[in-house]
Design a protein around this motif. Structure first.
Motif, short mmCIF file in Angstrom:
data_model
loop_
_atom_site.label_atom_id
_atom_site.label_comp_id
_atom_site.label_asym_id
_atom_site.label_seq_id
_atom_site.Cartn_x
_atom_site.Cartn_y
_atom_site.Cartn_z
N ARG A 220 -3.68 21.16 -6.03
CA ARG A 220 -2.63 21.13 -5.62
C ARG A 220 -2.06 21.80 -4.55
O ARG A 220 -0.97 22.97 -5.57
N GLY A 221 -1.62 21.93 -3.85
CA GLY A 221 -0.82 22.67 -2.61
C GLY A 221 -2.08 23.70 -1.51
O GLY A 221 -1.51 24.45 -0.75
N ASP A 222 -3.55 23.71 -1.87
CA ASP A 222 -4.30 24.72 -1.21
C ASP A 222 -4.99 24.35 -0.49
O ASP A 222 -4.54 22.85 0.01
N SER A 223 -5.42 25.28 0.44
CA SER A 223 -6.17 24.08 1.49
C SER A 223 -7.72 23.66 1.47
O SER A 223 -7.91 24.35 0.37
N ILE A 224 -8.37 22.59 1.75
CA ILE A 224 -9.78 22.46 1.74
C ILE A 224 -10.58 22.32 2.18
O ILE A 224 -10.41 22.04 3.47
N PRO A 225 -11.19 23.91 2.36
CA PRO A 225 -12.17 24.08 3.05
C PRO A 225 -13.51 23.37 3.31
O PRO A 225 -13.88 22.34 1.64
N VAL A 226 -14.03 22.77 4.16
CA VAL A 226 -14.90 22.14 4.63
C VAL A 226 -16.05 22.56 5.66
O VAL A 226 -15.99 22.60 6.79
N THR A 227 -17.04 22.67 5.42
CA THR A 227 -18.55 23.40 6.15
C THR A 227 -19.38 21.67 5.75
O THR A 227 -20.24 21.59 5.20
N VAL A 228 -19.69 21.66 7.25
CA VAL A 228 -20.82 20.68 7.34
C VAL A 228 -22.44 21.69 8.17
O VAL A 228 -21.97 22.44 9.26
N THR A 229 -23.12 20.92 7.79
CA THR A 229 -24.33 21.46 8.01
C THR A 229 -25.10 20.15 9.41
O THR A 229 -25.50 19.07 8.52
N LEU A 230 -25.28 20.16 10.76
CA LEU A 230 -25.77 19.01 11.30
C LEU A 230 -27.22 19.28 12.55
O LEU A 230 -27.60 20.21 12.52
N LEU B 235 -7.49 11.85 7.43
CA LEU B 235 -7.02 13.18 7.05
C LEU B 235 -7.22 14.51 8.50
O LEU B 235 -6.47 15.40 8.42
N LEU B 236 -8.23 14.51 9.58
CA LEU B 236 -9.04 14.99 10.72
C LEU B 236 -9.61 15.04 11.34
O LEU B 236 -10.77 13.66 10.58
N ALA B 237 -9.78 14.76 12.51
CA ALA B 237 -10.25 14.46 13.43
C ALA B 237 -10.79 15.06 14.72
O ALA B 237 -10.00 15.91 15.10
N ALA C 68 -5.18 20.52 5.61
CA ALA C 68 -4.10 21.42 5.34
C ALA C 68 -3.71 21.07 3.73
O ALA C 68 -3.98 20.39 3.21
N PRO C 69 -3.09 22.05 3.57
CA PRO C 69 -2.55 22.04 2.47
C PRO C 69 -1.34 21.35 1.78
O PRO C 69 -1.16 20.67 2.77
#
Length: 609
Positions: free
Chosen positions: A179-189, A211-213, A232-233
């Motif tokens: 908790r408090g860390d950013s969460i990286p997201v990697t997508v392959t399309l 959470l994100l758009a 974001a954290p």
């Protein structure tokens, strides 16, 4: 075949020698010699039992219908394949569905998340019937089928139409974050079918919260691309969450491959803590390997000075009290140190000790220590078997360690490949309190080299973590776990982590507004498979104090078009190989009996003994 020929030749030579050479019967001896040759020849054939192969097209064919999800995707030939399979099977021919496994025929839409044809072909060949396979050609195991299984199989390929589309092929999100860390997201399309769109939108939600758009550029049609984002954290509170990622692309005709699910656990406390004192290469590689194989948050702390500790993730200074608190509450504590008192008093749970050879307080036998190929019997031997241990680089030293009667040795080493073997990995389970000790130094060089040494290092760390966390008294761990995310058409896997696998376990499964009870039936490896429809399910096993989430995606790898790969039709129209052995021909027994009996009667008539 050579033995049969030699046997027949010996039979003919024996008959000729007896009646033409020894008895000198002249023309009459030719008949007797022929009878003996025929009788003995028939016995030779029955003794060697040679096989004769041929082809037959008789009988109704077994029709195998591909029922994987690719058949029912946009542009898929399901209805045409269904009609073709019925027509080919006719009124009497057996008709089966295949995909992940073999199933009886029905007209329900395709639902299997895999396209594997090996098992149905083996079943059809065992039944001895001609075989016809109706498929779209996108088979996952077609190139690995043996020629003996393919001979005489007729393939009816109905490729799906090429339509514009896009898909989220892969999503990489950490399973456990602090908790408090950013969460990286990697997508392959991927984009295919001449899709006329230059940009798309990615939306990430958790429940009802967005959470994100983000808008981003799409790769050209027929290509793939990778995009990276970060949440974001502080975006999510501590606990277990299911992220839903949606890809929006104008003109995409197949929407089921545009949504992916990922389970993320936000925690205040790591599942594993590594204490490195003094800091060295062994500790650095150990922290990295644990983070890869544990599938959970791993914190590493290194002592810089007597009173200064460094967080190995952020390289920031941390108070010594925080290090002690983290070590006390961690589900798994790994100590890369030879100093006494590193493990806090009152701690319960598994501990993995790696005595530091560079520490002056630890005695070390320096030299080239090689791990032999023959591993001792131990609880981790199954995970370590099959690796090329005798081809690995040597260890730089071994800490002297004398196992007691209640400890087992999982790995050993010999100096210069000679002399007595000294333990490198030692385990102990005392009243459910499990401990491992790694007495070898220089294992980090295996990870540095990669290849087979790197695989051996990861296997060693993974086997140790798995054995330690299977302790029933380990805080924060459960005996029953489940694979948290599975694609559509693939069964959800529940795994028993205890030493003794029960026959069955009752589990409550809640999805949407309904709750139902299921009974898990485990295989010998402690795995139970449950087929579920797409959705998010909460499961619980109160008797074992276990529970969690299982998310079944609407996505499947079957939806994205793949190359059509099927063996060539050999043109025999469903012919099959027919094998007939000599002992299956009843008339050979009759020939042997009649020939030898006729020879005996003729000899008696001539007055021969």
């Amino acid at each position: 075949m050579l033995g049969v020929i030699l046997g027949l030749a010996v039979a003919a030579a024996l008959g000729g020698f007896v009646y033409l050479g020894r008895e000198r019967l002249g023309p009459e001896g030719l008949g007797l010699a022929a009878l003996r040759t025929v009788g003995l020849g028939a016995l030779v054939l029955l003794l060697f039992n040679p096989v004769q192969t041929g082809r037959t097209t008789g009988g109704p064919p077994t029709v195998l219908l591909d029922a994987s999800l690719s058949m029912g995707a946009a542009g898929g030939p399901w209805q045409e394949a269904l009609d073709s399979a019925r027509s080919l099977a006719g009124a009497r021919g057996p008709l089966l569905r295949f995909g992940s496994d073999v199933a009886p025929f029905d007209t329900l839409p395709p639902a299997d998340g895999l396209s594997r044809v090996r098992a149905p072909l083996m079943q059809a060949r065992a039944d001895g019937a001609p075989t016809i396979v109706v498929t779209d050609g996108e088979l996952t195991d077609a190139q690995s089928l043996p020629p003996s299984l393919l001979s005489g199989v007729r393939w009816v390929v109905l490729p799906r139409d090429s339509l514009p589309g896009a898909a989220l092929l892969q999503v990489d999100v950490p399973e456990v974050v602090q908790r408090g860390d950013s969460i990286p997201v990697t997508v392959t399309l991927a984009v295919w079918g001449g899709l006329d769109a230059s940009s798309g939108t990615l939306e990430i939600t958790a429940g009802e919260r967005r959470l994100l758009a983000r808008d981003f550029a799409l790769p050209p049609s027929g290509g793939r691309g990778e995009r990276r984002f970060a949440l974001a954290p502080g975006t999510m509170a501590a606990g277990e969450h299911v992220l839903r990622l949606r890809l929006g692309v104008p003109g995409d005709v197949e929407s089921r491959d545009n949504e992916r699910l990922r389970a993320v656990t936000v925690t205040d406390q790591p599942a594993a803590v590594v204490i490195v004192d003094p800091p060295d290469w062994e500790g650095r590689f150990l922290v990295h390997a644990l983070g890869e194989v544990a599938g959970a948050a791993v914190w590493g702390y290194a002592r810089a000075t007597d009173s200064t500790w460094i967080d190995m993730r952020t390289l920031r200074r941390v108070p010594q009290q925080r290090v002690r608190a983290a070590a006390r509450r961690a589900g798994l504590l790994v100590v890369r140190s030879g100093r006494p008192g590193v493990v806090p008093q009152g701690r319960t749970g598994p501990v993995w000790r790696w005595p530091a050879g560079s520490d002056a307080l630890v005695e070390l036998f320096v030299g080239d220590w090689y791990v032999p190929a023959n591993l001792p019997a131990s609880p981790v031997a199954g995970r370590l078997a099959g690796l090329a241990w005798d081809s690995l680089p040597p260890l730089s030293g071994v800490v002297p360690f004398a196992p007691t009667d209640d400890e087992w040795v999982g790995l050993s080493a010999r100096q210069g490949r000679r002399g007595a073997a000294r333990p490198v990995l030692v385990g102990r389970d005392s009243a459910g309190q499990r401990q491992l000790t790694t007495a070898g130094t220089g294992l980090w060089r295996w990870a540095l080299r990669g290849g087979r040494p790197g695989e051996a290092y990861r296997a060693l760390v993974a086997a140790g973590v798995d054995w330690l966390l299977r302790s029933g008294t380990t805080p924060g761990t459960m005996r029953l776990t489940a694979l948290r995310v599975v694609p559509r058409g693939v069964p959800a896997a529940f795994r028993w982590r205890g030493d003794s696998v029960p026959d069955s376990v009752a589990v409550a499964l809640a999805g949407g507004d309904t709750t139902r009870r299921i009974t898990l039936q485990f295989d010998p490896d402690g795995v139970a498979l449950v087929s579920l429809e797409p959705g998010v399910y909460r499961w619980s096993a109160p008797l074992w104090r276990a529970g969690g989430v299982v998310a079944v995606e609407s996505y499947s790898d079957e939806f994205a078009p793949r190359p059509v790969v099927v063996p060539a039709d050999d043109g025999r129209g469903g012919a099959r190989i027919l094998e007939v052995y000599a002992r299956q021909r009843w008339w050979l027994f009759v020939v042997a009996v009649l020939a030898l009996a006729g020879e005996w009667a003729w000899r008696q008539r001539r007055g021969l003994p």
